[in-house]
Design a protein around this motif. Structure first.
Motif, PDB file in Angstrom:
ATOM      1  N   THR A   1       2.842   5.972  -2.633  1.00  0.00           N
ATOM      2  CA  THR A   1       3.970   6.822  -3.006  1.00  0.00           C
ATOM      3  C   THR A   1       3.936   7.117  -4.499  1.00  0.00           C
ATOM      4  OG1 THR A   1       5.309   5.885  -1.243  1.00  0.00           O
ATOM      5  CG2 THR A   1       6.485   7.025  -2.983  1.00  0.00           C
ATOM      6  N   GLY A   2       3.592   6.115  -5.286  1.00  0.00           N
ATOM      7  CA  GLY A   2       3.506   6.300  -6.730  1.00  0.00           C
ATOM      8  C   GLY A   2       2.359   7.194  -7.142  1.00  0.00           C
ATOM      9  N   GLU A   3       1.236   7.118  -6.423  1.00  0.00           N
ATOM     10  CA  GLU A   3       0.074   7.936  -6.771  1.00  0.00           C
ATOM     11  C   GLU A   3       0.219   9.373  -6.302  1.00  0.00           C
ATOM     12  OE1 GLU A   3      -3.185   5.876  -4.995  1.00  0.00           O
ATOM     13  OE2 GLU A   3      -3.347   4.440  -6.633  1.00  0.00           O
ATOM     14  N   GLY A   4       0.986   9.589  -5.246  1.00  0.00           N
ATOM     15  CA  GLY A   4       1.092  10.926  -4.679  1.00  0.00           C
ATOM     16  C   GLY A   4       2.151  11.796  -5.316  1.00  0.00           C
ATOM     17  N   SER A   5       2.749  11.358  -6.393  1.00  0.00           N
ATOM     18  CA  SER A   5       3.831  12.136  -7.004  1.00  0.00           C
ATOM     19  C   SER A   5       3.284  13.087  -8.057  1.00  0.00           C
ATOM     20  CB  SER A   5       4.848  11.200  -7.643  1.00  0.00           C
ATOM     21  OG  SER A   5       4.239  10.508  -8.706  1.00  0.00           O
ATOM     22  N   SER A   6       4.152  13.996  -8.502  1.00  0.00           N
ATOM     23  CA  SER A   6       3.749  14.971  -9.511  1.00  0.00           C
ATOM     24  C   SER A   6       3.692  14.324 -10.895  1.00  0.00           C
ATOM     25  CB  SER A   6       4.738  16.142  -9.522  1.00  0.00           C
ATOM     26  OG  SER A   6       6.018  15.665  -9.870  1.00  0.00           O
ATOM     27  N   ASN A   7       3.042  14.993 -11.831  1.00  0.00           N
ATOM     28  CA  ASN A   7       2.851  14.445 -13.173  1.00  0.00           C
ATOM     29  C   ASN A   7       4.107  14.490 -14.027  1.00  0.00           C
ATOM     30  OD1 ASN A   7       0.202  13.811 -12.716  1.00  0.00           O
ATOM     31  ND2 ASN A   7      -0.575  15.776 -13.454  1.00  0.00           N
ATOM     32  N   ASP A   8       5.040  15.417 -13.753  1.00  0.00           N
ATOM     33  CA  ASP A   8       6.208  15.562 -14.623  1.00  0.00           C
ATOM     34  C   ASP A   8       7.163  14.375 -14.545  1.00  0.00           C
ATOM     35  OD1 ASP A   8       6.676  16.347 -12.040  1.00  0.00           O
ATOM     36  OD2 ASP A   8       8.177  17.855 -12.561  1.00  0.00           O
ATOM     37  N   SER A   9       7.132  13.624 -13.472  1.00  0.00           N
ATOM     38  CA  SER A   9       8.001  12.450 -13.367  1.00  0.00           C
ATOM     39  C   SER A   9       7.159  11.185 -13.201  1.00  0.00           C
ATOM     40  CB  SER A   9       8.956  12.619 -12.184  1.00  0.00           C
ATOM     41  OG  SER A   9       8.224  12.665 -10.990  1.00  0.00           O
TER      42      SER A   9
ATOM     43  N   THR B   1       7.651   2.434  -8.567  1.00  0.00           N
ATOM     44  CA  THR B   1       6.573   1.712  -7.888  1.00  0.00           C
ATOM     45  C   THR B   1       6.528   0.266  -8.352  1.00  0.00           C
ATOM     46  OG1 THR B   1       5.278   3.741  -7.689  1.00  0.00           O
ATOM     47  CG2 THR B   1       4.086   1.673  -7.470  1.00  0.00           C
ATOM     48  N   THR B   2       6.649   0.062  -9.649  1.00  0.00           N
ATOM     49  CA  THR B   2       6.656  -1.294 -10.196  1.00  0.00           C
ATOM     50  C   THR B   2       7.841  -2.086  -9.662  1.00  0.00           C
ATOM     51  OG1 THR B   2       5.581  -0.493 -12.196  1.00  0.00           O
ATOM     52  CG2 THR B   2       6.641  -2.640 -12.320  1.00  0.00           C
ATOM     53  N   ALA B   3       9.007  -1.459  -9.598  1.00  0.00           N
ATOM     54  CA  ALA B   3      10.201  -2.141  -9.086  1.00  0.00           C
ATOM     55  C   ALA B   3      10.029  -2.515  -7.624  1.00  0.00           C
ATOM     56  CB  ALA B   3      11.423  -1.248  -9.257  1.00  0.00           C
TER      57      ALA B   3
ATOM     58  N   GLU C   1       0.829  -1.204   0.000  1.00  0.00           N
ATOM     59  CA  GLU C   1       0.000   0.000   0.000  1.00  0.00           C
ATOM     60  C   GLU C   1       0.866   1.257   0.000  1.00  0.00           C
ATOM     61  OE1 GLU C   1      -2.564  -0.330   3.382  1.00  0.00           O
ATOM     62  OE2 GLU C   1      -3.853  -1.815   2.415  1.00  0.00           O
ATOM     63  N   ASN C   2       1.948   1.232   0.784  1.00  0.00           N
ATOM     64  CA  ASN C   2       2.856   2.385   0.815  1.00  0.00           C
ATOM     65  C   ASN C   2       3.511   2.615  -0.536  1.00  0.00           C
ATOM     66  OD1 ASN C   2       2.259   2.749   3.500  1.00  0.00           O
ATOM     67  ND2 ASN C   2       4.116   1.766   4.244  1.00  0.00           N
ATOM     68  N   ALA C   3       3.910   1.534  -1.207  1.00  0.00           N
ATOM     69  CA  ALA C   3       4.546   1.669  -2.521  1.00  0.00           C
ATOM     70  C   ALA C   3       3.572   2.265  -3.534  1.00  0.00           C
ATOM     71  CB  ALA C   3       5.043   0.311  -3.007  1.00  0.00           C
TER      72      ALA C   3
END
Length: 131
Positions: free
Chosen positions: A80-88, A96-98, A75-77
């Motif tokens: 973290t992936g969902e809470g990031s900005s769109n530019d990266s 997140t996949t890794a 859930e944390n992974a």
């Protein structure tokens, strides 16, 4: 009739407090597992994954905590992936996949540790990809 209104108000207040209740703290073994997993890099070596898997197998009587820890880590992974900005977003999606693949590899290693055919093949010196 005033008693009826008081009861409804109490029920509404009880419902409001349960909705705001804080999250339950993870169990002891879930916290221990989360601590161990947080030290791993997504490209962790086979030996590192085997060490954590061996620890999980050794503490298998605490399996509820282990499952809880793995789910929280996943859930944390994802969070973290969902809470990031769109530019990266592509870099974050790859990270997140890794991370999720690392967790699945550890879980796979735990399952292999309990498999009698793989264990006997490993002790007999049979070559194969057990990863």
């Amino acid at each position: 009739m005033a008693n009826g209104n008081t009861d409804n108000g109490a029920a509404t207040a009880a419902t409001a407090t349960t909705a705001i209740a804080p999250k339950k703290q993870p169990s002891l073994y879930a916290r221990k597992l989360l601590q161990k997993l947080s030290t791993l890099h997504p490209n962790a070596s086979l030996e590192s994954r085997q060490t954590i898997a061996s620890w999980m197998v050794f503490n298998r009587k605490k399996c509820e905590g282990m499952g809880e820890g793995l789910l929280l880590s996943m859930e944390n992974a994802v969070a973290t992936g969902e809470g990031s900005s769109n530019d990266s977003s592509s870099a974050t999606a790859a990270a997140t996949t890794a991370r999720l693949m690392l967790l699945l590899k550890i879980l796979h290693q735990v399952q292999l540790s309990n498999c009698p055919t793989v264990s006997s093949a490993a002790t007999a010196g049979v070559e194969g990809d057990v990863d």
